[in-house]
Design a protein around this motif. Sequence first.
Motif, PDB file in Angstrom:
ATOM      1  N   ALA A   1       1.079  -1.103  -0.191  1.00 39.21           N
ATOM      2  CA  ALA A   1      -0.124  -0.119  -0.010  1.00 39.21           C
ATOM      3  C   ALA A   1       0.831   1.228   0.023  1.00 39.21           C
ATOM      4  N   ASP A   2       0.338   2.242  -0.705  1.00 37.07           N
ATOM      5  CA  ASP A   2       1.160   3.708  -0.803  1.00 37.07           C
ATOM      6  C   ASP A   2       0.323   4.926  -0.349  1.00 37.07           C
ATOM      7  N   SER A   3       0.875   5.630   0.324  1.00 43.10           N
ATOM      8  CA  SER A   3      -0.054   6.965   0.692  1.00 43.10           C
ATOM      9  C   SER A   3       0.862   8.090   0.399  1.00 43.10           C
ATOM     10  N   THR A   4       0.111   9.158   0.064  1.00 42.17           N
ATOM     11  CA  THR A   4       1.040  10.670  -0.024  1.00 42.17           C
ATOM     12  C   THR A   4       1.266  11.075   1.334  1.00 42.17           C
ATOM     13  N   ARG A   5       0.551  10.731   2.296  1.00 46.16           N
ATOM     14  CA  ARG A   5       0.780  11.441   3.689  1.00 46.16           C
ATOM     15  C   ARG A   5       2.069  10.625   4.347  1.00 46.16           C
ATOM     16  N   THR A   6       2.862  10.915   5.037  1.00 49.23           N
ATOM     17  CA  THR A   6       3.980  10.605   5.806  1.00 49.23           C
ATOM     18  C   THR A   6       4.067  11.046   7.165  1.00 49.23           C
ATOM     19  N   ILE A   7       4.921  10.082   7.842  1.00 51.78           N
ATOM     20  CA  ILE A   7       5.066  10.287   9.404  1.00 51.78           C
ATOM     21  C   ILE A   7       6.492  10.044   9.725  1.00 51.78           C
ATOM     22  N   GLU A   8       7.024  10.779  10.501  1.00 48.78           N
ATOM     23  CA  GLU A   8       8.238  10.534  11.040  1.00 48.78           C
ATOM     24  C   GLU A   8       8.288   9.523  12.307  1.00 48.78           C
ATOM     25  N   TRP A   9       8.928   8.443  11.908  1.00 48.65           N
ATOM     26  CA  TRP A   9       8.849   7.232  12.875  1.00 48.65           C
ATOM     27  C   TRP A   9      10.048   7.508  14.121  1.00 48.65           C
ATOM     28  N   GLU A  10      10.009   6.674  15.037  1.00 49.45           N
ATOM     29  CA  GLU A  10      10.819   6.616  16.017  1.00 49.45           C
ATOM     30  C   GLU A  10      12.471   6.593  15.836  1.00 49.45           C
ATOM     31  N   ASP A  11      12.755   5.979  14.616  1.00 45.59           N
ATOM     32  CA  ASP A  11      13.876   5.937  14.113  1.00 45.59           C
ATOM     33  C   ASP A  11      14.645   7.184  13.504  1.00 45.59           C
ATOM     34  N   GLY A  12      13.659   8.130  13.286  1.00 40.05           N
ATOM     35  CA  GLY A  12      13.880   9.190  12.568  1.00 40.05           C
ATOM     36  C   GLY A  12      13.773   9.416  11.106  1.00 40.05           C
ATOM     37  N   THR A  13      13.185   8.244  10.587  1.00 41.07           N
ATOM     38  CA  THR A  13      12.907   7.997   9.227  1.00 41.07           C
ATOM     39  C   THR A  13      11.439   8.350   8.874  1.00 41.07           C
ATOM     40  N   SER A  14      11.095   8.942   7.745  1.00 38.08           N
ATOM     41  CA  SER A  14       9.912   9.212   7.418  1.00 38.08           C
ATOM     42  C   SER A  14       9.500   8.032   6.353  1.00 38.08           C
ATOM     43  N   TYR A  15       8.199   7.654   6.776  1.00 39.33           N
ATOM     44  CA  TYR A  15       7.550   6.508   6.220  1.00 39.33           C
ATOM     45  C   TYR A  15       5.992   7.026   5.686  1.00 39.33           C
ATOM     46  N   PRO A  16       5.445   6.233   4.710  1.00 39.27           N
ATOM     47  CA  PRO A  16       4.071   6.399   4.423  1.00 39.27           C
ATOM     48  C   PRO A  16       3.213   6.203   5.540  1.00 39.27           C
ATOM     49  N   LEU A  17       1.991   6.979   5.614  1.00 39.23           N
ATOM     50  CA  LEU A  17       1.006   6.703   6.685  1.00 39.23           C
ATOM     51  C   LEU A  17      -0.255   6.496   6.080  1.00 39.23           C
ATOM     52  N   ILE A  18      -0.670   5.462   6.807  1.00 42.22           N
ATOM     53  CA  ILE A  18      -1.986   4.989   6.240  1.00 42.22           C
ATOM     54  C   ILE A  18      -2.964   4.836   7.551  1.00 42.22           C
ATOM     55  N   ASP A  19      -4.090   5.692   7.858  1.00 45.04           N
ATOM     56  CA  ASP A  19      -4.913   5.302   8.762  1.00 45.04           C
ATOM     57  C   ASP A  19      -5.794   4.395   8.627  1.00 45.04           C
ATOM     58  N   VAL A  20      -6.244   3.617   9.537  1.00 45.29           N
ATOM     59  CA  VAL A  20      -7.179   2.622   9.497  1.00 45.29           C
ATOM     60  C   VAL A  20      -8.110   2.950  10.896  1.00 45.29           C
ATOM     61  N   GLU A  21      -9.391   2.334  10.419  1.00 45.88           N
ATOM     62  CA  GLU A  21     -10.426   2.407  11.559  1.00 45.88           C
ATOM     63  C   GLU A  21     -10.387   1.590  12.745  1.00 45.88           C
ATOM     64  N   ILE A  22      -9.719   0.326  12.477  1.00 44.29           N
ATOM     65  CA  ILE A  22      -9.776  -0.538  13.323  1.00 44.29           C
ATOM     66  C   ILE A  22      -8.724  -1.667  13.194  1.00 44.29           C
ATOM     67  N   SER A  23      -7.893  -2.131  14.317  1.00 43.57           N
ATOM     68  CA  SER A  23      -6.836  -3.044  14.130  1.00 43.57           C
ATOM     69  C   SER A  23      -6.839  -4.046  15.673  1.00 43.57           C
ATOM     70  N   SER A  24      -5.736  -4.883  15.381  1.00 47.97           N
ATOM     71  CA  SER A  24      -5.690  -5.743  16.520  1.00 47.97           C
ATOM     72  C   SER A  24      -5.702  -4.903  18.093  1.00 47.97           C
ATOM     73  N   ALA A  25      -5.439  -3.612  17.950  1.00 48.80           N
ATOM     74  CA  ALA A  25      -5.133  -3.073  19.129  1.00 48.80           C
ATOM     75  C   ALA A  25      -6.635  -2.462  19.524  1.00 48.80           C
ATOM     76  N   SER A  26      -7.618  -2.233  18.594  1.00 44.51           N
ATOM     77  CA  SER A  26      -9.028  -1.891  19.114  1.00 44.51           C
ATOM     78  C   SER A  26      -9.970  -2.622  18.739  1.00 44.51           C
ATOM     79  N   HIS A  27      -9.607  -3.787  18.220  1.00 47.32           N
ATOM     80  CA  HIS A  27     -10.776  -4.959  17.835  1.00 47.32           C
ATOM     81  C   HIS A  27     -11.249  -5.729  19.032  1.00 47.32           C
TER      82      HIS A  27
END
Length: 86
Positions: free
Chosen positions: A29-55
């Motif tokens: 999957a690809d996205s135009t939005r990015t986020i800076e991760w804990e390691d300082g690298t910028s990665y594509p960001l995809i928002d999801v409504e539900i995952s294993s953390a909230s299901h």
Amino acid sequence: MKPRIHPASRPVVFRDRAADVAFLTRSTADSTRTIEWEDGTSYPLIDVEISSASHPFHTGNSRVLDTAGRVERFERRYGRAATVRP
């Protein structure tokens, strides 16, 4: 595997909006939005409504749905359906 027929796999951050948790994993999957991760690298960001953390299946929390009054609320909003006579 045949060469050049598979999509490119890259690191992507998936953010669960309900639990406010982010996961770094590989995806095609690809996205135009990015986020800076804990390691300082910028990665594509995809928002999801539900995952294993909230299901509810994975968290053990069940959601209570308000089923009482749904029909009455529908009838107030759209009116009672006319009965069809043969």
